[in-house]
Design an enzyme around this catalytic site. Structure first.
Site, PDB file in Angstrom:
ATOM      1  N   ALA A  31       0.884  -1.205  -0.048  1.00 15.41           N
ATOM      2  CA  ALA A  31      -0.030   0.031  -0.121  1.00 15.41           C
ATOM      3  C   ALA A  31       0.981   1.293  -0.149  1.00 15.41           C
ATOM      4  O   ALA A  31       0.519   2.163  -0.445  1.00 15.41           O
ATOM      5  CB  ALA A  31      -1.045   0.109   1.153  1.00 15.41           C
ATOM      6  N   ARG A  43      -2.131   0.218   7.703  1.00  7.82           N
ATOM      7  CA  ARG A  43      -1.591   0.036   8.789  1.00  7.82           C
ATOM      8  C   ARG A  43      -0.315   1.358   9.275  1.00  7.82           C
ATOM      9  O   ARG A  43       0.142   1.178  10.357  1.00  7.82           O
ATOM     10  CB  ARG A  43      -1.028  -1.168   9.178  1.00  7.82           C
ATOM     11  CG  ARG A  43      -1.804  -2.299   9.127  1.00  7.82           C
ATOM     12  CD  ARG A  43      -0.906  -3.553   9.635  1.00  7.82           C
ATOM     13  NE  ARG A  43      -1.629  -4.681   9.349  1.00  7.82           N
ATOM     14  CZ  ARG A  43      -1.858  -5.609   8.184  1.00  7.82           C
ATOM     15  NH1 ARG A  43      -1.349  -4.966   7.216  1.00  7.82           N
ATOM     16  NH2 ARG A  43      -2.785  -6.375   8.067  1.00  7.82           N
ATOM     17  N   GLN A 110       0.534  -6.196  -3.730  1.00 10.39           N
ATOM     18  CA  GLN A 110      -0.642  -6.509  -2.839  1.00 10.39           C
ATOM     19  C   GLN A 110      -1.875  -5.585  -3.116  1.00 10.39           C
ATOM     20  O   GLN A 110      -2.861  -5.671  -2.547  1.00 10.39           O
ATOM     21  CB  GLN A 110      -0.101  -6.411  -1.357  1.00 10.39           C
ATOM     22  CG  GLN A 110       0.921  -7.357  -1.070  1.00 10.39           C
ATOM     23  CD  GLN A 110       1.465  -7.010   0.111  1.00 10.39           C
ATOM     24  OE1 GLN A 110       1.159  -7.482   1.414  1.00 10.39           O
ATOM     25  NE2 GLN A 110       2.638  -6.250   0.260  1.00 10.39           N
ATOM     26  N   ASP A 113      -5.728  -1.488  -6.538  1.00  8.24           N
ATOM     27  CA  ASP A 113      -6.175  -0.404  -7.299  1.00  8.24           C
ATOM     28  C   ASP A 113      -5.489  -0.128  -8.710  1.00  8.24           C
ATOM     29  O   ASP A 113      -6.005   0.936  -9.269  1.00  8.24           O
ATOM     30  CB  ASP A 113      -5.409   0.997  -6.659  1.00  8.24           C
ATOM     31  CG  ASP A 113      -3.857   1.065  -6.389  1.00  8.24           C
ATOM     32  OD1 ASP A 113      -3.139   0.254  -7.486  1.00  8.24           O
ATOM     33  OD2 ASP A 113      -3.242   1.354  -5.262  1.00  8.24           O
ATOM     34  N   HIS A 130      -3.389  -9.924  -4.447  1.00  8.59           N
ATOM     35  CA  HIS A 130      -4.508  -9.709  -3.616  1.00  8.59           C
ATOM     36  C   HIS A 130      -5.988  -9.399  -4.387  1.00  8.59           C
ATOM     37  O   HIS A 130      -6.808  -8.753  -3.634  1.00  8.59           O
ATOM     38  CB  HIS A 130      -4.530  -8.718  -2.360  1.00  8.59           C
ATOM     39  CG  HIS A 130      -3.583  -9.388  -1.203  1.00  8.59           C
ATOM     40  ND1 HIS A 130      -2.856  -8.598  -0.327  1.00  8.59           N
ATOM     41  CD2 HIS A 130      -3.133 -10.623  -0.964  1.00  8.59           C
ATOM     42  CE1 HIS A 130      -2.052  -9.415   0.451  1.00  8.59           C
ATOM     43  NE2 HIS A 130      -2.484 -10.520   0.107  1.00  8.59           N
ATOM     44  N   THR A 204       5.987  -1.780   1.764  1.00  8.24           N
ATOM     45  CA  THR A 204       5.135  -2.860   2.425  1.00  8.24           C
ATOM     46  C   THR A 204       5.591  -3.253   3.883  1.00  8.24           C
ATOM     47  O   THR A 204       7.057  -3.429   3.955  1.00  8.24           O
ATOM     48  CB  THR A 204       4.854  -4.237   1.645  1.00  8.24           C
ATOM     49  OG1 THR A 204       4.363  -5.400   2.367  1.00  8.24           O
ATOM     50  CG2 THR A 204       6.247  -4.672   1.127  1.00  8.24           C
ATOM     51  N   ASN A 229      11.032   1.169   2.675  1.00  6.09           N
ATOM     52  CA  ASN A 229       9.697   1.781   3.343  1.00  6.09           C
ATOM     53  C   ASN A 229       9.844   2.795   4.238  1.00  6.09           C
ATOM     54  O   ASN A 229      10.967   2.603   4.783  1.00  6.09           O
ATOM     55  CB  ASN A 229       9.375   0.252   4.001  1.00  6.09           C
ATOM     56  CG  ASN A 229       7.963   0.192   4.419  1.00  6.09           C
ATOM     57  OD1 ASN A 229       7.043   0.367   3.545  1.00  6.09           O
ATOM     58  ND2 ASN A 229       7.317  -0.055   5.644  1.00  6.09           N
TER      59      ASN A 229
HETATM   60  P1  NAD Z   1       0.486  -1.672   4.860  1.00  4.23           P
HETATM   61  O1  NAD Z   1      -0.604  -0.641   5.147  1.00  4.23           O
HETATM   62  O2  NAD Z   1       0.627  -2.844   6.127  1.00  4.23           O
HETATM   63  O3  NAD Z   1       1.985  -1.112   5.036  1.00  4.23           O
HETATM   64  C1  NAD Z   1       2.138  -0.069   4.248  1.00  4.23           C
HETATM   65  C2  NAD Z   1       3.624   0.545   4.627  1.00  4.23           C
HETATM   66  O4  NAD Z   1       4.154   1.262   3.614  1.00  4.23           O
HETATM   67  C3  NAD Z   1       3.845   1.048   5.976  1.00  4.23           C
HETATM   68  O5  NAD Z   1       4.815   0.389   6.758  1.00  4.23           O
HETATM   69  C4  NAD Z   1       4.126   2.717   5.724  1.00  4.23           C
HETATM   70  O6  NAD Z   1       4.711   3.167   6.712  1.00  4.23           O
HETATM   71  C5  NAD Z   1       4.652   2.464   4.242  1.00  4.23           C
HETATM   72  N1  NAD Z   1       4.540   3.591   3.396  1.00  4.23           N
HETATM   73  C6  NAD Z   1       3.605   4.578   3.212  1.00  4.23           C
HETATM   74  N2  NAD Z   1       3.534   5.312   2.392  1.00  4.23           N
HETATM   75  C7  NAD Z   1       4.879   5.279   1.905  1.00  4.23           C
HETATM   76  C8  NAD Z   1       5.692   5.966   1.091  1.00  4.23           C
HETATM   77  N3  NAD Z   1       5.101   7.127   0.362  1.00  4.23           N
HETATM   78  N4  NAD Z   1       7.015   5.801   0.932  1.00  4.23           N
HETATM   79  C9  NAD Z   1       7.396   4.611   1.621  1.00  4.23           C
HETATM   80  N5  NAD Z   1       6.795   3.812   2.370  1.00  4.23           N
HETATM   81  C10 NAD Z   1       5.737   4.258   2.565  1.00  4.23           C
HETATM   82  O7  NAD Z   1       0.343  -2.261   3.614  1.00  4.23           O
HETATM   83  P2  NAD Z   1       0.641  -3.747   2.945  1.00  4.23           P
HETATM   84  O8  NAD Z   1       1.893  -4.489   3.773  1.00  4.23           O
HETATM   85  O9  NAD Z   1       0.764  -3.536   1.780  1.00  4.23           O
HETATM   86  O10 NAD Z   1      -0.683  -4.624   3.477  1.00  4.23           O
HETATM   87  C11 NAD Z   1      -2.000  -4.038   3.787  1.00  4.23           C
HETATM   88  C12 NAD Z   1      -2.856  -4.789   2.926  1.00  4.23           C
HETATM   89  O11 NAD Z   1      -3.752  -3.815   2.470  1.00  4.23           O
HETATM   90  C13 NAD Z   1      -2.426  -5.275   1.307  1.00  4.23           C
HETATM   91  O12 NAD Z   1      -2.871  -6.550   1.264  1.00  4.23           O
HETATM   92  C14 NAD Z   1      -3.099  -4.503   0.467  1.00  4.23           C
HETATM   93  O13 NAD Z   1      -3.621  -5.163  -0.470  1.00  4.23           O
HETATM   94  C15 NAD Z   1      -4.322  -3.810   0.915  1.00  4.23           C
HETATM   95  N6  NAD Z   1      -4.181  -2.283   0.586  1.00  4.23           N
HETATM   96  C16 NAD Z   1      -4.222  -1.854  -0.596  1.00  4.23           C
HETATM   97  C17 NAD Z   1      -4.349  -0.605  -0.861  1.00  4.23           C
HETATM   98  C18 NAD Z   1      -4.054  -0.187  -2.364  1.00  4.23           C
HETATM   99  O14 NAD Z   1      -4.705  -1.071  -3.275  1.00  4.23           O
HETATM  100  N7  NAD Z   1      -3.538   0.815  -2.557  1.00  4.23           N
HETATM  101  C19 NAD Z   1      -4.617   0.380   0.063  1.00  4.23           C
HETATM  102  C20 NAD Z   1      -4.680   0.064   1.519  1.00  4.23           C
HETATM  103  C21 NAD Z   1      -4.484  -1.215   1.546  1.00  4.23           C
END
Ligand code: NAD
Ligand code: ZN
Length: 258
Positions: A31, A43, A110, A113, A130, A204, A229
Protein backbone atom coordinates in the site's frame (compact mmCIF):
# COMPACT_ATOMS: atom_id res chain seq x y z
CA UNK A 1 28.91 -10.67 2.10
CA UNK A 2 27.33 -9.80 5.46
CA UNK A 3 23.74 -8.68 5.57
CA UNK A 4 23.38 -4.93 6.06
CA UNK A 5 20.51 -4.04 8.34
CA UNK A 6 21.32 -0.37 8.95
CA UNK A 7 18.95 1.87 6.99
CA UNK A 8 20.62 3.77 4.16
CA UNK A 9 24.05 2.21 4.83
CA UNK A 10 24.09 0.94 1.22
CA UNK A 11 23.74 3.71 -1.36
CA UNK A 12 21.57 3.91 -4.46
CA UNK A 13 24.58 3.53 -6.78
CA UNK A 14 25.49 0.18 -5.25
CA UNK A 15 21.89 -1.07 -5.41
CA UNK A 16 21.67 0.12 -9.03
CA UNK A 17 24.76 -1.98 -9.73
CA UNK A 18 23.04 -5.07 -8.31
CA UNK A 19 20.04 -4.37 -10.56
CA UNK A 20 22.22 -3.91 -13.65
CA UNK A 21 24.00 -7.20 -12.96
CA UNK A 22 20.79 -9.14 -12.30
CA UNK A 23 19.31 -11.65 -14.71
CA UNK A 24 15.97 -11.43 -13.00
CA UNK A 25 14.48 -8.78 -10.71
CA UNK A 26 11.25 -9.31 -8.80
CA UNK A 27 9.39 -6.39 -7.25
CA UNK A 28 6.85 -6.66 -4.46
CA UNK A 29 4.78 -3.57 -3.68
CA UNK A 30 2.38 -2.78 -0.86
CA UNK A 31 0.00 0.00 0.00
CA UNK A 32 2.96 2.36 0.60
CA UNK A 33 3.58 2.82 -3.12
CA UNK A 34 0.09 4.27 -3.59
CA UNK A 35 -0.12 6.65 -0.62
CA UNK A 36 1.48 9.41 -2.71
CA UNK A 37 -1.41 8.93 -5.16
CA UNK A 38 -3.82 9.77 -2.34
CA UNK A 39 -4.80 6.21 -1.37
CA UNK A 40 -4.15 5.68 2.33
CA UNK A 41 -2.44 2.47 3.52
CA UNK A 42 -4.03 0.36 6.27
CA UNK A 43 -1.43 0.20 9.02
CA UNK A 44 0.91 3.14 8.45
CA UNK A 45 0.73 6.20 10.76
CA UNK A 46 -2.02 7.72 8.54
CA UNK A 47 -3.55 4.31 7.78
CA UNK A 48 -7.26 3.61 7.41
CA UNK A 49 -7.15 1.02 10.20
CA UNK A 50 -4.82 3.05 12.39
CA UNK A 51 -7.41 5.83 12.39
CA UNK A 52 -10.49 3.59 12.62
CA UNK A 53 -9.87 0.04 13.91
CA UNK A 54 -13.49 -0.85 13.06
CA UNK A 55 -12.75 -0.39 9.34
CA UNK A 56 -10.79 -3.65 9.47
CA UNK A 57 -14.11 -5.55 9.47
CA UNK A 58 -14.79 -4.46 5.89
CA UNK A 59 -11.77 -6.46 4.73
CA UNK A 60 -12.60 -9.55 6.77
CA UNK A 61 -14.39 -12.34 4.92
CA UNK A 62 -16.21 -13.67 7.99
CA UNK A 63 -17.80 -10.31 8.86
CA UNK A 64 -18.56 -9.58 5.22
CA UNK A 65 -20.39 -12.89 4.69
CA UNK A 66 -22.30 -12.90 7.97
CA UNK A 67 -23.17 -9.25 8.62
CA UNK A 68 -25.31 -7.38 6.06
CA UNK A 69 -24.41 -4.09 7.74
CA UNK A 70 -20.75 -4.70 7.00
CA UNK A 71 -21.65 -5.27 3.33
CA UNK A 72 -23.69 -2.08 3.19
CA UNK A 73 -20.79 -0.13 4.71
CA UNK A 74 -18.38 -1.84 2.34
CA UNK A 75 -20.35 -0.82 -0.79
CA UNK A 76 -20.54 2.74 0.50
CA UNK A 77 -16.77 2.75 1.02
CA UNK A 78 -16.26 1.39 -2.52
CA UNK A 79 -18.40 4.18 -3.98
CA UNK A 80 -16.09 6.86 -2.65
CA UNK A 81 -12.79 4.93 -2.83
CA UNK A 82 -9.95 7.29 -3.78
CA UNK A 83 -8.64 4.77 -6.34
CA UNK A 84 -11.37 5.66 -8.85
CA UNK A 85 -9.80 9.06 -9.44
CA UNK A 86 -6.19 8.37 -8.38
CA UNK A 87 -3.31 8.77 -10.80
CA UNK A 88 -0.03 6.85 -10.66
CA UNK A 89 2.79 8.68 -8.88
CA UNK A 90 6.53 8.96 -9.52
CA UNK A 91 7.13 5.62 -7.74
CA UNK A 92 4.75 3.68 -10.02
CA UNK A 93 6.23 5.44 -13.07
CA UNK A 94 9.79 4.59 -12.01
CA UNK A 95 8.89 0.89 -11.82
CA UNK A 96 7.34 1.03 -15.30
CA UNK A 97 10.60 2.66 -16.47
CA UNK A 98 12.66 -0.08 -14.79
CA UNK A 99 10.64 -2.61 -16.79
CA UNK A 100 11.21 -0.66 -20.04
CA UNK A 101 14.93 -0.79 -19.28
CA UNK A 102 14.55 -4.57 -19.25
CA UNK A 103 15.01 -5.28 -15.56
CA UNK A 104 11.63 -6.34 -14.20
CA UNK A 105 10.75 -10.01 -14.54
CA UNK A 106 7.66 -9.90 -12.32
CA UNK A 107 5.91 -7.23 -10.29
CA UNK A 108 3.85 -8.71 -7.46
CA UNK A 109 1.52 -6.16 -5.93
CA UNK A 110 -0.64 -6.43 -2.85
CA UNK A 111 -2.55 -3.42 -4.09
CA UNK A 112 -5.98 -3.63 -5.63
CA UNK A 113 -5.95 -0.18 -7.23
CA UNK A 114 -4.59 -0.99 -10.71
CA UNK A 115 -2.11 1.92 -10.61
CA UNK A 116 0.94 -0.08 -11.77
CA UNK A 117 -0.80 -0.98 -15.02
CA UNK A 118 -2.03 2.58 -15.36
CA UNK A 119 1.58 3.78 -15.01
CA UNK A 120 2.68 1.50 -17.86
CA UNK A 121 3.80 -1.74 -16.19
CA UNK A 122 2.83 -4.65 -18.50
CA UNK A 123 -0.29 -6.41 -17.24
CA UNK A 124 1.31 -9.77 -18.04
CA UNK A 125 4.20 -9.02 -15.66
CA UNK A 126 1.95 -7.74 -12.86
CA UNK A 127 0.50 -10.26 -10.40
CA UNK A 128 -2.33 -8.71 -8.38
CA UNK A 129 -1.85 -11.15 -5.55
CA UNK A 130 -4.71 -9.68 -3.47
CA UNK A 131 -7.04 -9.28 -6.42
CA UNK A 132 -8.63 -6.21 -7.94
CA UNK A 133 -11.35 -3.77 -6.91
CA UNK A 134 -12.32 -3.25 -10.55
CA UNK A 135 -14.45 -6.40 -10.58
CA UNK A 136 -16.99 -8.10 -8.35
CA UNK A 137 -17.37 -11.83 -7.82
CA UNK A 138 -20.34 -13.85 -6.62
CA UNK A 139 -19.36 -15.80 -3.51
CA UNK A 140 -21.85 -18.57 -4.44
CA UNK A 141 -21.60 -19.16 -8.20
CA UNK A 142 -18.26 -17.45 -8.90
CA UNK A 143 -19.61 -15.20 -11.66
CA UNK A 144 -17.53 -12.04 -12.20
CA UNK A 145 -18.75 -8.66 -13.40
CA UNK A 146 -17.40 -5.11 -13.62
CA UNK A 147 -17.42 -3.27 -10.29
CA UNK A 148 -18.92 -0.15 -11.85
CA UNK A 149 -22.07 -2.06 -12.80
CA UNK A 150 -22.55 -3.15 -9.19
CA UNK A 151 -21.83 0.39 -7.97
CA UNK A 152 -24.52 1.70 -10.36
CA UNK A 153 -26.98 -0.61 -8.59
CA UNK A 154 -25.84 0.74 -5.21
CA UNK A 155 -26.32 4.30 -6.48
CA UNK A 156 -29.84 3.40 -7.60
CA UNK A 157 -30.78 2.24 -4.12
CA UNK A 158 -29.70 -1.42 -3.76
CA UNK A 159 -27.70 -1.10 -0.53
CA UNK A 160 -26.32 -4.65 -0.79
CA UNK A 161 -26.79 -5.82 -4.40
CA UNK A 162 -27.01 -9.64 -4.71
CA UNK A 163 -25.78 -11.76 -7.65
CA UNK A 164 -28.23 -11.42 -10.53
CA UNK A 165 -27.78 -15.05 -11.54
CA UNK A 166 -28.08 -16.87 -8.21
CA UNK A 167 -28.86 -14.19 -5.56
CA UNK A 168 -25.60 -15.01 -3.79
CA UNK A 169 -23.47 -12.46 -1.94
CA UNK A 170 -21.46 -10.20 -4.25
CA UNK A 171 -18.04 -9.00 -3.14
CA UNK A 172 -15.25 -7.04 -4.76
CA UNK A 173 -12.77 -9.40 -6.44
CA UNK A 174 -10.19 -8.67 -3.78
CA UNK A 175 -8.72 -11.17 -1.35
CA UNK A 176 -10.18 -10.45 2.08
CA UNK A 177 -8.57 -11.51 5.33
CA UNK A 178 -9.67 -15.10 5.92
CA UNK A 179 -9.82 -15.81 2.19
CA UNK A 180 -7.32 -17.94 0.25
CA UNK A 181 -5.18 -16.44 -2.48
CA UNK A 182 -5.64 -17.60 -6.08
CA UNK A 183 -3.37 -20.66 -6.15
CA UNK A 184 -1.93 -20.07 -9.61
CA UNK A 185 -1.02 -16.45 -8.77
CA UNK A 186 0.77 -17.55 -5.62
CA UNK A 187 2.63 -20.33 -7.41
CA UNK A 188 3.74 -17.91 -10.14
CA UNK A 189 4.90 -15.36 -7.56
CA UNK A 190 6.78 -17.99 -5.55
CA UNK A 191 8.54 -19.28 -8.64
CA UNK A 192 9.55 -15.76 -9.66
CA UNK A 193 10.87 -15.07 -6.13
CA UNK A 194 12.83 -18.30 -6.14
CA UNK A 195 14.41 -17.57 -9.53
CA UNK A 196 15.36 -13.92 -9.04
CA UNK A 197 18.74 -12.34 -8.28
CA UNK A 198 17.35 -9.19 -6.68
CA UNK A 199 14.08 -8.88 -4.78
CA UNK A 200 12.78 -5.37 -4.14
CA UNK A 201 10.16 -5.05 -1.36
CA UNK A 202 8.63 -1.58 -1.60
CA UNK A 203 6.08 0.15 0.61
CA UNK A 204 5.01 -2.92 2.49
CA UNK A 205 5.28 -3.80 6.17
CA UNK A 206 5.76 -7.45 5.14
CA UNK A 207 3.35 -8.61 7.80
CA UNK A 208 0.61 -10.11 5.61
CA UNK A 209 1.11 -13.80 4.84
CA UNK A 210 1.60 -15.72 2.62
CA UNK A 211 2.96 -12.76 0.63
CA UNK A 212 5.57 -12.09 3.32
CA UNK A 213 7.06 -15.53 2.57
CA UNK A 214 8.15 -14.26 -0.86
CA UNK A 215 11.23 -12.29 0.29
CA UNK A 216 12.14 -15.28 2.43
CA UNK A 217 11.97 -17.55 -0.62
CA UNK A 218 14.19 -15.16 -2.54
CA UNK A 219 16.74 -14.99 0.28
CA UNK A 220 16.84 -18.78 0.62
CA UNK A 221 17.53 -19.03 -3.10
CA UNK A 222 20.49 -16.65 -2.75
CA UNK A 223 18.95 -13.41 -4.03
CA UNK A 224 19.72 -9.99 -2.63
CA UNK A 225 16.88 -8.39 -0.72
CA UNK A 226 16.37 -4.64 -0.94
CA UNK A 227 13.69 -3.08 1.27
CA UNK A 228 12.40 0.46 0.81
CA UNK A 229 9.74 1.50 3.30
CA UNK A 230 8.95 4.54 5.41
CA UNK A 231 9.14 2.48 8.58
CA UNK A 232 10.81 -0.65 9.91
CA UNK A 233 9.78 -4.12 8.71
CA UNK A 234 10.43 -7.53 10.31
CA UNK A 235 12.76 -8.37 7.39
CA UNK A 236 15.10 -5.37 7.72
CA UNK A 237 17.66 -7.42 9.64
CA UNK A 238 17.96 -9.91 6.79
CA UNK A 239 18.05 -7.41 3.96
CA UNK A 240 21.16 -6.50 1.95
CA UNK A 241 19.99 -2.90 1.83
CA UNK A 242 17.29 -0.93 3.62
CA UNK A 243 16.13 2.44 2.33
CA UNK A 244 13.98 4.81 4.39
CA UNK A 245 11.95 7.56 2.79
CA UNK A 246 9.16 8.19 0.32
CA UNK A 247 9.09 5.88 -2.65
CA UNK A 248 8.11 8.76 -4.93
CA UNK A 249 11.49 10.33 -4.15
CA UNK A 250 13.62 7.19 -3.84
CA UNK A 251 12.58 5.15 -6.86
CA UNK A 252 13.11 7.72 -9.66
CA UNK A 253 16.61 8.35 -8.28
CA UNK A 254 17.40 4.65 -8.16
CA UNK A 255 15.99 3.83 -11.59
CA UNK A 256 17.88 6.73 -13.20
CA UNK A 257 21.12 5.04 -12.10
CA UNK A 258 20.24 1.64 -13.61
P1 NAD B 1 0.48 -1.71 5.05
O1 NAD B 1 -0.58 -0.66 5.09
O2 NAD B 1 0.50 -2.78 6.03
O3 NAD B 1 1.92 -1.04 5.01
C1 NAD B 1 2.29 -0.03 4.14
C2 NAD B 1 3.69 0.46 4.52
O4 NAD B 1 4.09 1.47 3.59
C3 NAD B 1 3.77 1.08 5.91
O5 NAD B 1 4.85 0.53 6.60
C4 NAD B 1 4.00 2.58 5.64
O6 NAD B 1 4.80 3.21 6.59
C5 NAD B 1 4.71 2.54 4.31
N1 NAD B 1 4.54 3.73 3.48
C6 NAD B 1 3.42 4.49 3.37
N2 NAD B 1 3.62 5.46 2.45
C7 NAD B 1 4.89 5.33 2.01
C8 NAD B 1 5.67 6.03 1.05
N3 NAD B 1 5.19 7.07 0.37
N4 NAD B 1 6.95 5.63 0.84
C9 NAD B 1 7.46 4.57 1.52
N5 NAD B 1 6.75 3.85 2.41
C10 NAD B 1 5.48 4.22 2.66
O7 NAD B 1 0.32 -2.26 3.62
P2 NAD B 1 0.63 -3.67 3.08
O8 NAD B 1 1.80 -4.28 3.77
O9 NAD B 1 0.66 -3.45 1.65
O10 NAD B 1 -0.59 -4.63 3.48
C11 NAD B 1 -1.90 -4.25 3.74
C12 NAD B 1 -2.93 -4.86 2.79
O11 NAD B 1 -3.82 -3.82 2.47
C13 NAD B 1 -2.42 -5.34 1.50
O12 NAD B 1 -2.95 -6.59 1.30
C14 NAD B 1 -3.01 -4.43 0.44
O13 NAD B 1 -3.66 -5.22 -0.54
C15 NAD B 1 -4.12 -3.72 1.10
N6 NAD B 1 -4.23 -2.28 0.72
C16 NAD B 1 -4.17 -1.90 -0.59
C17 NAD B 1 -4.27 -0.57 -0.94
C18 NAD B 1 -4.19 -0.17 -2.38
O14 NAD B 1 -4.59 -0.93 -3.24
N7 NAD B 1 -3.64 1.00 -2.69
C19 NAD B 1 -4.43 0.41 0.06
C20 NAD B 1 -4.52 -0.02 1.40
C21 NAD B 1 -4.40 -1.38 1.70
ZN1 ZN C 1 -24.06 -16.01 -8.22
Amino acid sequence: MPRMAEPDSVGLEEIAGWLRAAQSVVVLTGAGISTESGIPDFRGPQGTWTKDPNAEKLSNLHYYMTDPEVRVASWQARLVHPAWTAEPNAGHRALAELERKGYVDTLVTQNIDGLHQKAGSSPDRVIEIHGTMREVVCMSCGERAPMQRALDRVRSGEADPPCRTCSGVLKSATISFGQSLVAEDLIRAEKAAQDCDVFLALGTMLTVYPVAYLPQRALEAGARLVIANAEQTPFDGQADAVLRGNLGDLLPGLVALV
